[in-house]
Design a protein around this motif. Structure first.
Motif, PDB file in Angstrom:
ATOM      1  N   MET A   1       0.606  -1.294  -0.418  1.00 32.30           N
ATOM      2  CA  MET A   1      -0.110  -0.336   0.145  1.00 32.30           C
ATOM      3  C   MET A   1       0.836   1.317  -0.454  1.00 32.30           C
ATOM      4  N   LYS A   2       0.638   2.147  -1.427  1.00 33.32           N
ATOM      5  CA  LYS A   2       1.146   3.706  -1.062  1.00 33.32           C
ATOM      6  C   LYS A   2       0.168   4.348  -0.465  1.00 33.32           C
ATOM      7  N   PHE A   3       0.852   5.271   0.711  1.00 34.64           N
ATOM      8  CA  PHE A   3       0.154   6.306   1.107  1.00 34.64           C
ATOM      9  C   PHE A   3       0.433   8.069  -0.176  1.00 34.64           C
ATOM     10  N   THR A   4      -0.537   8.453   0.211  1.00 34.01           N
ATOM     11  CA  THR A   4      -1.172   9.041  -0.776  1.00 34.01           C
ATOM     12  C   THR A   4      -2.158  10.853  -0.171  1.00 34.01           C
ATOM     13  N   VAL A   5      -1.245  11.832  -0.662  1.00 31.59           N
ATOM     14  CA  VAL A   5      -1.452  12.449   0.015  1.00 31.59           C
ATOM     15  C   VAL A   5      -3.050  12.977   0.884  1.00 31.59           C
ATOM     16  N   SER A   6      -3.817  12.327   0.103  1.00 32.85           N
ATOM     17  CA  SER A   6      -5.263  12.418   0.595  1.00 32.85           C
ATOM     18  C   SER A   6      -5.562  11.840   1.873  1.00 32.85           C
ATOM     19  N   GLU A   7      -4.609  10.755   2.255  1.00 28.89           N
ATOM     20  CA  GLU A   7      -4.949   9.895   3.363  1.00 28.89           C
ATOM     21  C   GLU A   7      -3.880  10.064   4.222  1.00 28.89           C
ATOM     22  N   LEU A   8      -2.578  11.295   3.877  1.00 27.43           N
ATOM     23  CA  LEU A   8      -1.858  11.641   4.877  1.00 27.43           C
ATOM     24  C   LEU A   8      -2.909  13.282   5.672  1.00 27.43           C
ATOM     25  N   LEU A   9      -3.383  13.837   4.714  1.00 26.34           N
ATOM     26  CA  LEU A   9      -4.583  14.865   4.905  1.00 26.34           C
ATOM     27  C   LEU A   9      -5.545  14.758   6.091  1.00 26.34           C
ATOM     28  N   ASN A  10      -6.080  13.154   6.230  1.00 21.75           N
ATOM     29  CA  ASN A  10      -7.228  12.663   6.570  1.00 21.75           C
ATOM     30  C   ASN A  10      -6.583  11.523   8.206  1.00 21.75           C
ATOM     31  N   ALA A  11      -5.372  11.380   8.529  1.00 28.37           N
ATOM     32  CA  ALA A  11      -4.287  10.964   9.330  1.00 28.37           C
ATOM     33  C   ALA A  11      -4.664  12.334  11.201  1.00 28.37           C
ATOM     34  N   GLY A  12      -5.592  11.238  11.738  1.00 26.65           N
ATOM     35  CA  GLY A  12      -5.788  12.461  12.478  1.00 26.65           C
ATOM     36  C   GLY A  12      -7.071  13.286  13.153  1.00 26.65           C
ATOM     37  N   GLN A  13      -6.667  13.934  14.222  1.00 28.11           N
ATOM     38  CA  GLN A  13      -7.513  15.252  14.865  1.00 28.11           C
ATOM     39  C   GLN A  13      -8.502  15.839  13.718  1.00 28.11           C
ATOM     40  N   HIS A  14      -7.910  16.594  12.823  1.00 31.06           N
ATOM     41  CA  HIS A  14      -8.192  17.204  12.191  1.00 31.06           C
ATOM     42  C   HIS A  14      -8.042  17.044  10.286  1.00 31.06           C
ATOM     43  N   LYS A  15      -9.337  16.694  10.090  1.00 31.07           N
ATOM     44  CA  LYS A  15      -9.762  16.114   8.018  1.00 31.07           C
ATOM     45  C   LYS A  15      -9.606  17.612   6.965  1.00 31.07           C
TER      46      LYS A  15
ATOM     47  N   GLN B   1       7.390  -3.844   4.072  1.00 30.09           N
ATOM     48  CA  GLN B   1       6.381  -4.477   2.906  1.00 30.09           C
ATOM     49  C   GLN B   1       4.649  -4.536   3.379  1.00 30.09           C
ATOM     50  N   PRO B   2       4.802  -4.823   4.673  1.00 25.53           N
ATOM     51  CA  PRO B   2       3.707  -4.246   6.094  1.00 25.53           C
ATOM     52  C   PRO B   2       2.530  -3.680   5.591  1.00 25.53           C
ATOM     53  N   PRO B   3       1.702  -3.380   5.728  1.00 23.38           N
ATOM     54  CA  PRO B   3       0.484  -2.216   5.326  1.00 23.38           C
ATOM     55  C   PRO B   3       0.701  -1.343   6.267  1.00 23.38           C
ATOM     56  N   MET B   4       0.865  -0.170   6.069  1.00 25.43           N
ATOM     57  CA  MET B   4       0.941   0.663   7.266  1.00 25.43           C
ATOM     58  C   MET B   4      -0.299   1.719   7.521  1.00 25.43           C
ATOM     59  N   ARG B   5      -0.180   2.257   8.302  1.00 21.34           N
ATOM     60  CA  ARG B   5      -1.719   2.883   8.248  1.00 21.34           C
ATOM     61  C   ARG B   5      -1.265   4.486   9.377  1.00 21.34           C
ATOM     62  N   ALA B   6      -1.469   5.807   9.101  1.00 23.43           N
ATOM     63  CA  ALA B   6      -0.463   7.213   9.501  1.00 23.43           C
ATOM     64  C   ALA B   6      -1.676   7.090  10.563  1.00 23.43           C
ATOM     65  N   THR B   7      -0.998   7.700  11.827  1.00 26.68           N
ATOM     66  CA  THR B   7      -2.609   8.237  12.878  1.00 26.68           C
ATOM     67  C   THR B   7      -2.568   9.485  12.749  1.00 26.68           C
ATOM     68  N   SER B   8      -1.480  10.857  12.519  1.00 27.99           N
ATOM     69  CA  SER B   8      -1.236  11.984  12.470  1.00 27.99           C
ATOM     70  C   SER B   8      -0.559  12.199  11.603  1.00 27.99           C
ATOM     71  N   CYS B   9      -0.395  12.920  10.951  1.00 29.30           N
ATOM     72  CA  CYS B   9       0.668  14.478  10.027  1.00 29.30           C
ATOM     73  C   CYS B   9      -0.141  15.671   9.851  1.00 29.30           C
ATOM     74  N   LEU B  10      -0.090  15.565   9.318  1.00 28.75           N
ATOM     75  CA  LEU B  10      -0.595  18.023   9.164  1.00 28.75           C
ATOM     76  C   LEU B  10      -1.052  18.160  10.169  1.00 28.75           C
ATOM     77  N   ARG B  11      -1.069  18.944  10.771  1.00 26.32           N
ATOM     78  CA  ARG B  11      -1.501  19.132  12.302  1.00 26.32           C
ATOM     79  C   ARG B  11      -2.082  20.555  11.893  1.00 26.32           C
ATOM     80  N   SER B  12      -2.830  21.136  12.969  1.00 25.31           N
ATOM     81  CA  SER B  12      -3.376  22.767  12.815  1.00 25.31           C
ATOM     82  C   SER B  12      -2.676  23.003  14.310  1.00 25.31           C
ATOM     83  N   ILE B  13      -2.461  24.681  14.478  1.00 21.07           N
ATOM     84  CA  ILE B  13      -2.234  24.877  15.590  1.00 21.07           C
ATOM     85  C   ILE B  13      -2.513  24.408  16.437  1.00 21.07           C
ATOM     86  N   LYS B  14      -4.072  24.605  16.909  1.00 24.79           N
ATOM     87  CA  LYS B  14      -5.041  23.598  17.651  1.00 24.79           C
ATOM     88  C   LYS B  14      -4.526  22.683  17.674  1.00 24.79           C
ATOM     89  N   ASP B  15      -4.664  21.830  17.532  1.00 22.13           N
ATOM     90  CA  ASP B  15      -4.158  20.029  17.278  1.00 22.13           C
ATOM     91  C   ASP B  15      -3.035  20.008  18.210  1.00 22.13           C
TER      92      ASP B  15
END
Length: 128
Positions: free
Chosen positions: A1-15, A42-56
């Motif tokens: 599985m390849k990471f995408t920008v869209s996936e990283l934008l939706n990893a974490g508290q702020h979507k 090789q195993p699938p990876m899942r982003a749990t946090s990426c881009l954060r707002s200052i508030k986050d």
């Protein structure tokens, strides 16, 4: 599985919507995706946090207001069993090849933190 920008934008508290992100941050996210996707883990990876707002960031870690997460240059990847961190430590040369830095596994209990620029210490595996 390849990471995408869209996936990283939706990893974490702020979507995030792509329209909410400036061009520099979007390029940072694209660079981060490219680097992580070339690691070779090789195993699938899942982003749990990426881009954060200052508030986050203030709610997650107010003592790190210079965090690379604020600029789209860091991602936390789920790693409850520690296998990803162990692989990264054993394959440190992959971090070098890909242009990534990693927080020391002792500081990240259930995740691996990767970032696309060097920390102040310049160590490939560093203490936050």
């Amino acid at each position: 599985m390849k990471f995408t920008v869209s996936e990283l934008l939706n990893a974490g508290q702020h979507k995030w919507k792509e329209s909410e992100v400036d061009i520099v941050t979007k390029r940072n996210l694209e660079d981060l995706c490219r680097k992580i996707n070339t690691l070779g883990y090789q195993p699938p990876m899942r982003a749990t946090s990426c881009l954060r707002s200052i508030k986050d960031q203030q709610s997650i870690n107010p003592s790190a207001m210079g965090s690379s997460h604020l600029y789209g240059c860091a991602v936390d990847i789920a790693d409850a069993d520690g296998k990803l961190k162990a692989w990264l430590v054993a394959n440190k040369s992959k971090l070098v090849e890909c242009g990534l830095w990693m927080e020391d596994p002792s500081a990240t209990k259930t995740w691996a933190h990767l970032q696309s620029y060097a920390p102040k210490s310049m160590k490939r595996i560093f203490m936050p």
